[in-house]
Design a protein around this motif. Structure first.
Motif: not given
Ligand code: HEM
Length: 512
Positions: A65-67, A82-86, A403-406
């Motif tokens: 969950g933390g990206g 791997s996430t926009a928030a991270a 790629w994952a963030i998209g």
């Protein structure tokens, strides 16, 4: 018997070692990590031929969950985002700490001792070299001055497609768009096209095959990696390639020196002219622009520019072929803005009015960032990220999985759908998402201090080519192929073109 005892003892020791490491990690404030890893390789055995896809799977499985996921990739402790928030937390709060690049002996050699921008570690050299690129080589005025080059090469692109259309032939889009970006970049960087562009293209292709994927340098210490490269013949191949590059660059530098001994070229000059003039005028204050430095920066620009723009154009055409509704809507916009004109070329100011074209390009960048893991970074200091939830030690490599963030479901509705309209809904509001590095859900050019300095250069190159191809032609899939038959998987490498080159049949459109 003693063999079995020895093997049993070794396995027990290894398991014990892994257990201790696992427990030690459990108590630390490091981000989550897959539990089991192998000596020497670490987690490298979990990474397949397409690292961005493997890392995405590891994020879904272990990210918690933390990206963030922490991996041991060979000898490198590596943080994967791997996430926009991270990404937002990391780059808003810790960009400076993560602004260096990991050392790579082979890349060091290829860049005249890291004298370029892309691979240069954070420090005075990088700062000065990047300032030269941003202020002198890719300033808004200079990019504007390259407009005639873009127009001429877009016309050549249309002519090539027209020849295929008139012969009722299918055309490989990679060939077509690579020829265009290669010519634009070569002319902007060195003023030359034709045979120079062809030679350059061979050099770039050769380089790509030698540097793609994880290398011995990623796993082994420098000395051991060098021995490995020597034993496998790779060292010689890299040396030969470097010599070839150097011969090519030295020849064009020598030609340009003769030219720049004549008075100022003004904005008519190419990138090499500008670098040589800066050296003459001592415009690069406190920064010695040696011949090697000039060659390193020129090579950097050419290598960074050609493939990235070509890959974006090929993916754009793949998505349009897969989504005929979007293609038709885009063609309508282009016809409406560029209108019925005797003039074949689209004037660049008209591109500013093509809002759907811009939305299509953003959507292509979201799903197919041409450099899916950006360029690796390395931390220079320890950082307590996500409000102190995790502590990242200094000298940790960083991979940002654009790629994952998209595809981050927390940042995008229906992330797997190609829907450019998502960018139109907010186009008028201050929240319009753009790719300039401040919207962390869309990072094809990176962000922060190491952001790509060429967004303003790349944008008109992309827009003009796409608008020209769609203005003059309808594009059909060959021989009974259906849109859903298109392969949407990437080829391995630093940049990620489609695994299966796109082939389409152009049909000439009558201008409205
Ligand atoms: C579609 C086109 C392009 C894309 C998607 C792209 C993407 C990128 C990315 C992802 C990075 C690394 C950013 C980071 O570490 O955070 C980068 C760096 C860089 N790019 Fe681009 N690029 C493109 C075109 C170009 C062009 C046309 C040039 C030169 C004319 C260029 C020159 C550079 C340079 C010099 C760097 C190194 C910046 C640094 O390390 O400080 N790029 N680019």
């Amino acid at each position: 018997m003693s063999c079995f005892v020895f093997a049993g003892a070794a396995v027990a020791m290894l398991l014990g070692f892994l257990y201790v490491v696992k427990n030690r990690r459990g108590k630390s404030k490091l981000p989550p990590s897959p539990a089991w890893w192998l000596p020497l390789l670490g987690h490298l055995h979990l990474i397949g031929r397409l690292p961005h896809r493997s890392l995405h799977e590891l994020h879904l499985r272990y990210g918690g969950g933390g990206g963030l996921v922490l991996l041991q990739l060979g000898r490198r402790r590596t943080l994967v985002v791997s996430t926009a928030a991270a990404a937002a937390d990391l780059f808003k709060n810790h960009d400076l700490a993560f602004s260096s690049r990991p050392h790579n002996a082979a890349a060091h050699k290829q860049t005249y001792g890291s004298r370029n921008v892309s691979f240069s570690p954070y420090g005075e050299h990088w700062r000065q070299a990047k300032r030269i690129v941003v202020v002198h080589l890719l300033s808004a005025r200079r990019v504007e001055a390259f407009a005639p080059v873009r127009a001429a090469e877009a016309a050549a692109l249309v002519s090539r497609a027209r020849r295929a259309a008139e012969a009722w032939e299918a055309i490989e889009l990679r060939e077509l768009v690579y020829g265009y970006t290669n010519a634009v970049v070569t002319r902007a960087a060195t003023g030359a096209a034709g045979t120079t562009a062809k030679r350059l293209r061979q050099l770039l292709a050769h380089t790509a095959t030698l540097v793609a994927g994880f290398q011995a340098d990623d796993v082994l210490p420098d000395a051991a990696a060098r021995v490995f490269r020597r034993l496998t013949g790779l060292e010689k191949k890299i040396d030969d390639m470097n010599e070839e590059w150097d011969r090519f660059l030295s020849e064009i530098v020598a030609e340009h020196k003769q030219k720049t001994s004549r008075p100022d070229q003004g904005l008519g000059g190419d990138i090499l002219d500008v670098l040589l003039q800066l050296r003459q005028e001592k415009g690069a204050k406190g920064f010695e622009l040696t011949d090697d430095g000039i060659k390193a920066i020129t090579k950097d620009m050419i290598a960074a520019a050609t493939e990235t723009t070509a890959v974006t154009l090929e993916w754009a055409m793949v998505e349009l072929a897969r989504n005929p509704r979007v293609m038709a809507k885009l063609q309508d916009e282009i016809a409406c803005v560029a209108g019925d004109t005797e003039q074949v070329a689209i004037a660049e100011p008209e591109l500013n009015r093509m809002v759907y074209l811009r939305a299509v390009i953003k959507e292509v960048f979201r799903l197919h960032p041409p450099v899916p893991l950006l360029l690796p970074r390395e931390s220079m200091a320890a950082a307590a990220v996500q409000g102190g939830r995790y502590e990242i030690p200094a000298k940790t490599a960083l991979l940002v999985n654009a790629w994952a963030i998209g595809r981050d479901p927390a940042a995008w509705a229906a992330p797997e759908e190609f829907r450019p309209e998502r960018f139109l809904a907010v186009a008028a509001s201050s929240q319009a998402v753009d790719f300039r590095g401040t919207d962390y859900q869309l990072l094809p050019f990176g962000t922060g201090r190491r952001i790509c300095p060429a967004i303003n250069f790349a944008q008109p190159v992309l827009e003009l080519a796409l608008a020209s191809l769609l203005r003059h032609f309808d594009w059909e899939l060959p021989g009974g192929m259906r849109p859903e038959d298109l392969d949407m998987v990437e080829a391995p490498g630093l940049s990620a073109p489609p695994r299966v080159p796109l082939v389409l049949v152009p049909k000439c459109k009558a201008l409205a």
